[in-house]
Design an enzyme around this catalytic site. Structure first.
Site, PDB file in Angstrom:
ATOM      1  N   GLY A  11     -38.953 -44.914  15.705  1.00  0.00           N
ATOM      2  CA  GLY A  11     -40.457 -45.507  15.935  1.00  0.00           C
ATOM      3  C   GLY A  11     -40.709 -46.760  16.619  1.00  0.00           C
ATOM      4  CG  PHE A  12     -44.447 -49.924  16.667  1.00  0.00           C
ATOM      5  CD1 PHE A  12     -44.042 -50.686  18.082  1.00  0.00           C
ATOM      6  CD2 PHE A  12     -44.842 -50.785  15.778  1.00  0.00           C
ATOM      7  CE1 PHE A  12     -44.663 -52.033  18.162  1.00  0.00           C
ATOM      8  CE2 PHE A  12     -45.460 -52.085  16.197  1.00  0.00           C
ATOM      9  CZ  PHE A  12     -45.004 -52.713  17.237  1.00  0.00           C
ATOM     10  CB  THR A  36     -44.780 -41.418  13.204  1.00  0.00           C
ATOM     11  OG1 THR A  36     -43.755 -42.092  12.467  1.00  0.00           O
ATOM     12  CG2 THR A  36     -45.651 -40.702  12.462  1.00  0.00           C
ATOM     13  CG  LEU A  72     -37.690 -50.459   9.927  1.00  0.00           C
ATOM     14  CD1 LEU A  72     -36.490 -50.917   9.584  1.00  0.00           C
ATOM     15  CD2 LEU A  72     -37.635 -50.569  11.567  1.00  0.00           C
ATOM     16  CE1 TYR A 144     -46.588 -47.074   4.723  1.00  0.00           C
ATOM     17  CE2 TYR A 144     -47.914 -48.706   4.173  1.00  0.00           C
ATOM     18  CZ  TYR A 144     -46.903 -48.331   4.812  1.00  0.00           C
ATOM     19  OH  TYR A 144     -46.271 -49.390   5.855  1.00  0.00           O
ATOM     20  CB  THR A 174     -46.023 -55.825  13.247  1.00  0.00           C
ATOM     21  OG1 THR A 174     -45.781 -56.337  12.202  1.00  0.00           O
ATOM     22  CG2 THR A 174     -45.191 -55.638  14.721  1.00  0.00           C
TER      23      THR A 174
HETATM   24  P1  NAD Z   1     -43.736 -45.650  13.057  1.00  0.00           P
HETATM   25  O1  NAD Z   1     -44.280 -44.497  12.423  1.00  0.00           O
HETATM   26  O2  NAD Z   1     -43.726 -45.809  14.615  1.00  0.00           O
HETATM   27  O3  NAD Z   1     -41.830 -45.629  12.749  1.00  0.00           O
HETATM   28  C1  NAD Z   1     -41.507 -45.069  11.475  1.00  0.00           C
HETATM   29  C2  NAD Z   1     -40.244 -44.045  11.845  1.00  0.00           C
HETATM   30  O4  NAD Z   1     -39.815 -43.281  10.614  1.00  0.00           O
HETATM   31  C3  NAD Z   1     -40.728 -43.015  12.940  1.00  0.00           C
HETATM   32  O5  NAD Z   1     -39.762 -42.941  14.138  1.00  0.00           O
HETATM   33  C4  NAD Z   1     -40.655 -41.750  12.058  1.00  0.00           C
HETATM   34  O6  NAD Z   1     -40.104 -40.530  12.750  1.00  0.00           O
HETATM   35  C5  NAD Z   1     -39.580 -42.121  10.972  1.00  0.00           C
HETATM   36  N1  NAD Z   1     -39.613 -41.301   9.964  1.00  0.00           N
HETATM   37  C6  NAD Z   1     -40.715 -41.074   8.860  1.00  0.00           C
HETATM   38  N2  NAD Z   1     -40.231 -40.302   7.962  1.00  0.00           N
HETATM   39  C7  NAD Z   1     -39.023 -40.067   8.181  1.00  0.00           C
HETATM   40  C8  NAD Z   1     -37.928 -39.480   7.243  1.00  0.00           C
HETATM   41  N3  NAD Z   1     -38.245 -38.851   6.294  1.00  0.00           N
HETATM   42  N4  NAD Z   1     -36.641 -39.624   7.662  1.00  0.00           N
HETATM   43  C9  NAD Z   1     -36.231 -40.029   8.895  1.00  0.00           C
HETATM   44  N5  NAD Z   1     -37.159 -40.702   9.692  1.00  0.00           N
HETATM   45  C10 NAD Z   1     -38.351 -40.894   9.156  1.00  0.00           C
HETATM   46  O7  NAD Z   1     -44.048 -46.901  12.275  1.00  0.00           O
HETATM   47  P2  NAD Z   1     -43.724 -48.503  12.624  1.00  0.00           P
HETATM   48  O8  NAD Z   1     -44.734 -49.251  12.749  1.00  0.00           O
HETATM   49  O9  NAD Z   1     -42.508 -48.644  13.454  1.00  0.00           O
HETATM   50  O10 NAD Z   1     -43.054 -48.787  10.971  1.00  0.00           O
HETATM   51  C11 NAD Z   1     -41.804 -49.034  10.599  1.00  0.00           C
HETATM   52  C12 NAD Z   1     -41.628 -49.428   9.201  1.00  0.00           C
HETATM   53  O11 NAD Z   1     -42.224 -50.475   9.144  1.00  0.00           O
HETATM   54  C13 NAD Z   1     -42.283 -48.235   8.337  1.00  0.00           C
HETATM   55  O12 NAD Z   1     -41.284 -48.291   7.005  1.00  0.00           O
HETATM   56  C14 NAD Z   1     -43.680 -49.173   7.594  1.00  0.00           C
HETATM   57  O13 NAD Z   1     -43.892 -48.975   6.470  1.00  0.00           O
HETATM   58  C15 NAD Z   1     -43.017 -50.663   8.097  1.00  0.00           C
HETATM   59  N6  NAD Z   1     -44.151 -51.313   8.171  1.00  0.00           N
HETATM   60  C16 NAD Z   1     -44.935 -51.467   9.398  1.00  0.00           C
HETATM   61  C17 NAD Z   1     -46.060 -52.234   9.436  1.00  0.00           C
HETATM   62  C18 NAD Z   1     -46.759 -52.394  10.993  1.00  0.00           C
HETATM   63  O14 NAD Z   1     -47.600 -52.987  11.037  1.00  0.00           O
HETATM   64  N7  NAD Z   1     -46.426 -51.477  12.155  1.00  0.00           N
HETATM   65  C19 NAD Z   1     -46.498 -53.002   8.772  1.00  0.00           C
HETATM   66  C20 NAD Z   1     -45.795 -53.111   7.486  1.00  0.00           C
HETATM   67  C21 NAD Z   1     -44.763 -52.198   7.178  1.00  0.00           C
END
Ligand code: NAD
Ligand code: UDP
Length: 310
Positions: A11-12, A36, A72, A144, A174
């Site tokens: 992911g990101f 995602t 994550l 969520y 972020t």
């Molecule tokens: P993202 O959607 O890019 O990354 C999430 C990753 O998790 C993806 O690669 C997705 O394919 C993977 N994923 C989802 N369900 C899954 C499963 N059941 N099994 C295995 N992999 C799975 O989002 P992100 O922004 O990179 O967020 C990463 C983490 O950080 C998340 O847990 C999110 O809740 C947390 N977070 C992000 C933010 C933000 O602003 N980006 C803010 C608060 C918390």
């Protein structure tokens, strides 16, 4: 050399974290089900012999010998986590149980990527870790918010009951390169709309606020958190400089030089009106950590990434 598992590693945020952990000389196992996440985010790491990629869904048990786990896995954008809300809850809750079970068995340290959403639509401003939040348990964002809250509970209980070495970081909004252009989050939406000359969609009046953190600052904070001793958190990791969505749209318009116009669309249900982290605890516990990249600079880098994607 440490063996480190990153769930949601494609992911990101996960891809930046994997990159940084490899740079520091670790063996990194990236687990993802690509809900995602994208292979494009980590393709440049595949030639590194210390990088391993595993297609796996975190809601199913996973067995591996590791020293550290960064959990994550979970869709983070409202459109993605509301697409299949039951699956979102399962990912947060069953995923946490599976990864905590693994951490307990192999005595690994485990860090949970929690979120500012645990504060819901906060009535205390800025948000300190001691604030319990104002969360709707039955709304569209609940899958969520409550999933992440339950994961925090599980982390604390595995720590108290089983002595698991846990870390909880509450991540505030972020942004940066490798966000999906169709992610639906505000920064990627505004930049893509500006670059394509399309209308910039502000939901509601645009007076709601968020505090935007650049990805590199978050990764630094997460790594410092994992390295702490005798500290579980939760700790806020975010950039305390707060902007309205109108101000963000104006910055994006100015940076891209677009002719796009601002239009207003309905505000989604339970959209938090304000959000700003109090990072006093992070500064104290994470060796003086604080965000270094200002919004303008971070937006420039992110615009550059999306321009190259077009
Ligand atoms: P993202 O959607 O890019 O990354 C999430 C990753 O998790 C993806 O690669 C997705 O394919 C993977 N994923 C989802 N369900 C899954 C499963 N059941 N099994 C295995 N992999 C799975 O989002 P992100 O922004 O990179 O967020 C990463 C983490 O950080 C998340 O847990 C999110 O809740 C947390 N977070 C992000 C933010 C933000 O602003 N980006 C803010 C608060 C918390
Ligand atoms: N938002 C907006 N236009 C968009 C996307 C989002 O005005 O095209 C608003 C959204 O309503 C929210 C803020 O921007 O008030 C941040 O939304 P995002 O989905 O990025 O994150 P979150 O609401 O989870 O903080």
């Amino acid at each position: 050399m440490k063996n480190i598992l990153v769930t949601g590693g494609a992911g990101f945020i996960g891809s930046h974290l994997c990159e940084r952990l490899l740079k520091e000389g670790n063996n990194v196992i990236c687990m993802d089900n690509y809900f995602t996440g994208r292979k494009e985010n980590i393709v440049h790491l595949l030639s590194n012999p210390y990088f391993e990629l595993v297609r796996h869904d975190v809601t199913f048990p996973y067995y591996i010998e590791v020293d550290e786990i960064y959990n994550l896995a979970c869709p983070a954008s409202p459109i993605h986590y509301q697409f299949d809300p039951i699956s979102t809850v399962k990912t947060s809750v069953i995923g946490a149980i599976n990864m905590l079970g693994l951490a307990k068995r192999v005595q690994a340290k485990i860090l949970q990527a929690s979120t500012s959403e645990v504060y819901g639509d906060p009535v205390v401003h800025p948000q300190k870790e001691g604030y319990w939040g104002n969360v709707n348990p039955v709304g569209e964002r609940s899958c969520y918010d409550e999933g992440k809250r339950c994961a925090e509970t599980l982390f604390m209980d595995y720590h108290r009951q089983n002595g698991v070495d846990i870390k909880i970081v509450r991540i505030f909004n972020t942004y940066g390169p490798r966000m999906r252009p169709d992610d639906g989050r505000v920064v990627s939406n505004f930049i893509m709309q500006a670059l394509k000359g399309e209308d910039i969609t502000i939901y509601g009046e645009g007076t709601q606020t968020r505090s935007f953190q650049y990805i590199d600052d978050l990764v630094e904070g997460m790594i410092r958190m994992m390295a702490t001793e005798d500290f579980t958190g939760p700790v806020n990791i975010g950039n305390p400089v707060e902007f309205t969505m109108l101000e963000l749209a104006e910055k994006v318009i100015q940076l891209t030089g677009t002719k796009s116009k601002i239009v207003h669309k309905p505000l989604p249900a339970d959209d938090p009106k304000q959000r700003q982290p109090d990072i006093t605890l992070a500064k104290e516990k994470l060796n003086g950590w604080e965000p270094k990249v200002a919004l303008e600079e971070g937006l420039k880098r992110t615009v550059g990434y999306f321009e190259n994607m077009k």
